[in-house]
Enzyme design. Structure first.
Site, PDB file in Angstrom:
ATOM      1  N   LYS A   1       2.396  -3.089  -3.897  1.00 31.41           N
ATOM      2  CA  LYS A   1       2.165  -2.093  -2.782  1.00 31.41           C
ATOM      3  C   LYS A   1       0.799  -1.525  -2.828  1.00 31.41           C
ATOM      4  O   LYS A   1       0.465  -1.182  -3.859  1.00 31.41           O
ATOM      5  CB  LYS A   1       3.427  -1.082  -3.155  1.00 31.41           C
ATOM      6  CG  LYS A   1       3.305   0.186  -2.190  1.00 31.41           C
ATOM      7  CD  LYS A   1       4.444  -0.433  -0.944  1.00 31.41           C
ATOM      8  CE  LYS A   1       4.218   0.628   0.219  1.00 31.41           C
ATOM      9  NZ  LYS A   1       3.307  -0.024   1.176  1.00 31.41           N
TER      10      LYS A   1
ATOM     11  N   LYS B   1      -0.686   4.313 -10.522  1.00 26.84           N
ATOM     12  CA  LYS B   1      -0.129   5.292  -9.538  1.00 26.84           C
ATOM     13  C   LYS B   1       1.256   5.288  -9.158  1.00 26.84           C
ATOM     14  O   LYS B   1       2.067   6.215  -9.293  1.00 26.84           O
ATOM     15  CB  LYS B   1      -1.175   5.387  -8.277  1.00 26.84           C
ATOM     16  CG  LYS B   1      -0.925   6.512  -7.224  1.00 26.84           C
ATOM     17  CD  LYS B   1      -1.449   6.072  -5.964  1.00 26.84           C
ATOM     18  CE  LYS B   1      -3.101   6.253  -6.053  1.00 26.84           C
ATOM     19  NZ  LYS B   1      -3.873   6.183  -4.867  1.00 26.84           N
TER      20      LYS B   1
ATOM     21  N   LYS C   1      -3.624  -4.265  -3.345  1.00 27.19           N
ATOM     22  CA  LYS C   1      -4.802  -3.449  -2.355  1.00 27.19           C
ATOM     23  C   LYS C   1      -5.435  -4.748  -1.584  1.00 27.19           C
ATOM     24  O   LYS C   1      -5.754  -5.762  -1.861  1.00 27.19           O
ATOM     25  CB  LYS C   1      -5.746  -2.878  -2.899  1.00 27.19           C
ATOM     26  CG  LYS C   1      -6.516  -2.047  -2.209  1.00 27.19           C
ATOM     27  CD  LYS C   1      -5.861  -0.406  -2.222  1.00 27.19           C
ATOM     28  CE  LYS C   1      -6.255   0.581  -1.146  1.00 27.19           C
ATOM     29  NZ  LYS C   1      -5.778   1.782  -1.247  1.00 27.19           N
TER      30      LYS C   1
ATOM     31  N   GLY D   1      -1.474   1.466   5.228  1.00 19.52           N
ATOM     32  CA  GLY D   1      -3.027   1.926   5.544  1.00 19.52           C
ATOM     33  C   GLY D   1      -3.896   2.495   4.492  1.00 19.52           C
ATOM     34  O   GLY D   1      -3.533   2.822   3.358  1.00 19.52           O
ATOM     35  N   ASP D   2      -5.102   2.627   4.850  1.00 21.75           N
ATOM     36  CA  ASP D   2      -6.283   3.288   3.877  1.00 21.75           C
ATOM     37  C   ASP D   2      -7.243   3.581   4.867  1.00 21.75           C
ATOM     38  O   ASP D   2      -7.028   3.958   6.071  1.00 21.75           O
ATOM     39  CB  ASP D   2      -6.568   2.346   2.589  1.00 21.75           C
ATOM     40  CG  ASP D   2      -7.534   3.006   1.774  1.00 21.75           C
ATOM     41  OD1 ASP D   2      -7.093   4.062   1.143  1.00 21.75           O
ATOM     42  OD2 ASP D   2      -8.375   2.526   1.606  1.00 21.75           O
TER      43      ASP D   2
ATOM     44  N   THR E   1      -0.057  12.328   1.858  1.00 19.44           N
ATOM     45  CA  THR E   1      -1.120  12.340   0.935  1.00 19.44           C
ATOM     46  C   THR E   1      -1.708  13.800   0.680  1.00 19.44           C
ATOM     47  O   THR E   1      -1.478  14.488  -0.473  1.00 19.44           O
ATOM     48  CB  THR E   1      -2.030  11.307   1.018  1.00 19.44           C
ATOM     49  OG1 THR E   1      -1.492  10.263   1.174  1.00 19.44           O
ATOM     50  CG2 THR E   1      -3.231  11.337  -0.173  1.00 19.44           C
TER      51      THR E   1
END
Ligand code: NDP
Length: 444
Positions: free
Chosen positions: A90, A114, A126, A165-166, A209
């Site tokens: 993830k 994390k 990632k 997303g990022d 976040t």
């Protein structure tokens, strides 16, 4: 040479030209020394550190697409599946010209710890591409996302690897990618998170976040006998994390006075006007230099400079290595009490050391910005049970998770004699759970 140093040396030697990955590995392994020292023989025999710093696999692929002039463009796509000891891989997808394998590996490595800290069953990964979404039309964005997913779909799945997303990947990009996945696989499943609300997305994911960052700061201050109410907050960034950090700061009674984008920053002595910020960044997609048009009292400056503003709390929410040693010195000189990372690794290693040596309470990103992936995990749960929770239900769970993370990292730091060192606490707490799962599952 000790085990930790041997592995750091091996990582630097075997992964040339990946400075961000080296930085992340050094930071994590250095703070794990007491745990590694206490278990050195067993960890060496099981090659635990070698296994944890080597991703399970990394995919690199060509992403060809046609621009609005009919020209074929070629970008490079990446997906790094780092570790799935405690759950499916993830982690987000980043679209930015700076993206390369080293950056994706640094982010994937950090993500392992994390995700472990959240208490949810999620491994770490990632991905992304060096594609630059800035200035592209909607059609070009769709063409890129479709091409990207035409390769990525082979490696992902609701129980395998669930990207999100990022930087550069918001609801629009997730929508195009989800549509392409569904078309190719013929399956409607929770393969991506950050989806739109009409097709499986979770309420409060957008806010998660930034809100989570403020929840953990609030809890930490409470446990230090202090209160977030009335505190002045400086924030960098003007994207997803920054905007919702500013929103929650206001809601908790603090006063956020700055925001920044990649061309400049604003200082608003009356506190950032959230509606104006959202209008500029979310609706018009403009530069922050427009802000004084909405707030004549505010100052706009080109370049960087947020960290020179006097404040109690600093929240770097833009990108990696945006807060350096000189910035840390300016913050300390101005009496900052707390630095909490909304972005991933925004503080350089020497700046982090300087802040902690000068009594600043420092909350590292892997704990402080875990709210986003936590709600992604809750989105996966909702997709699996084919239900949709209310905003309040998700927000309450988010708050519980962030509060839990604070107590978890605080306890881990204390257990190994690092009281108040939340960098060590976060790495140790995240690591112990993953390692226990890896050992239980044998050499795989
Ligand atoms: P966005 O793309 O929404 O926003 C990024 C913001 O940072 C933009 O305002 C951008 O400016 C600014 N920025 C980017 N690069 C630079 C730079 N070199 N110097 C100064 N400003 C810069 O991204 P997010 O808000 O989603 O992510 C921000 C950070 O938080 C990243 O490190 C990300 O990995 C991390 N993060 C994000 C999560 C999420 O849920 N979104 C979860 C956990 C971590 P401009 O507007 O000019 O592009």
């Amino acid at each position: 040479m000790g085990y930790v140093d041997e592995v750091i040396e091996m990582v630097v030697e075997k992964n040339p030209a990946q400075p961000e990955f080296h930085q992340a590995v050094k930071e994590v392994l250095n703070s794990l020394r007491p745990v590694v020292d206490a278990n050195e023989e067993a960890y060496r025999r099981d090659a635990i550190l070698e296994r944890i710093v080597n991703p399970d696999r990394a995919f690199i692929f060509r992403v060809p697409w046609v621009d609005d002039k009919g020209q074929v463009q070629v970008n490079t796509g990446y997906r790094v599946q780092f570790n799935n000891a405690i759950g499916p891989y993830k982690g987000g997808l980043r679209l930015h010209p700076s993206v390369n394998l080293g950056i994706i590996k640094f982010l994937g490595f950090e993500q392992v710890f994390k995700n472990s800290l959240t208490g949810l069953p999620m491994g770490g990964g990632k991905g992304g591409s060096d594609f630059d979404p800035k200035g592209k039309s909607d059609r070009e964005i769709m063409a890129f996302c479709q091409s990207f997913m035409t390769e990525l779909y082979k490696y992902i799945g609701a129980d395998v690897d669930v990207p999100a997303g990022d930087i550069g990947v918001g609801a629009r990009e997730i929508g195009f990618m989800f549509g392409t996945y569904k078309k190719i696989r013929g399956v409607f499943e929770g393969v991506l998170t950050g989806k739109g609300l009409t097709y499986g997305g979770s309420l409060a994911r957008t806010e998660a976040t930034g809100y989570g960052l403020l929840y953990i700061v609030e809890e930490m201050l409470k446990c230090h006998g202090d209160d977030i109410k009335g505190k002045t907050v400086i924030v960098s960034g003007a994207g997803n994390v920054a905007i919702y950090a500013i929103e929650k700061a206001w809601q908790l009674g603090a006063k956020p006075v700055t925001a920044a984008d990649s061309t400049g920053w604003v200082y608003d002595p009356d506190g950032i006007d959230l509606a104006a910020l959202k209008e500029i960044k979310e609706v018009r997609r403009e530069r922050l230099r427009e802000y004084p048009k909405y707030r004549p009292n505010a100052e706009y400056h080109d370049g960087r400079g947020v960290w020179t503003v006097k404040a109690d709390i600093a929240l770097p929410c833009a990108t990696q290595n945006e807060l350096n040693l000189d910035d840390a010195k300016a913050l300390v000189a101005n009496g900052v009490k707390v630095v909490a990372e909304g972005a991933n690794m925004p503080t350089t290693a020497d700046a982090t050391d300087y802040l902690m040596e000068h009594g600043v309470i420092f909350l590292p990103g892997k704990a402080a910005n875990a709210g986003g992936v936590s709600v992604s995990g809750l989105e996966m749960s909702q997709n699996s049970e084919r239900l949709h929770w209310t905003f309040e239900e998700v927000d309450t769970q988010l708050k519980g998770i962030m509060t839990g993370i604070y107590h978890n990292i605080d306890a881990a730091a204390r257990k190994y004699g690092y009281e108040g060192n939340y960098v060590a606490g976060a790495n140790i707490a995240g690591f112990e759970k993953v390692v226990e799962a890896m050992i239980a599952q044998g050499v795989v």
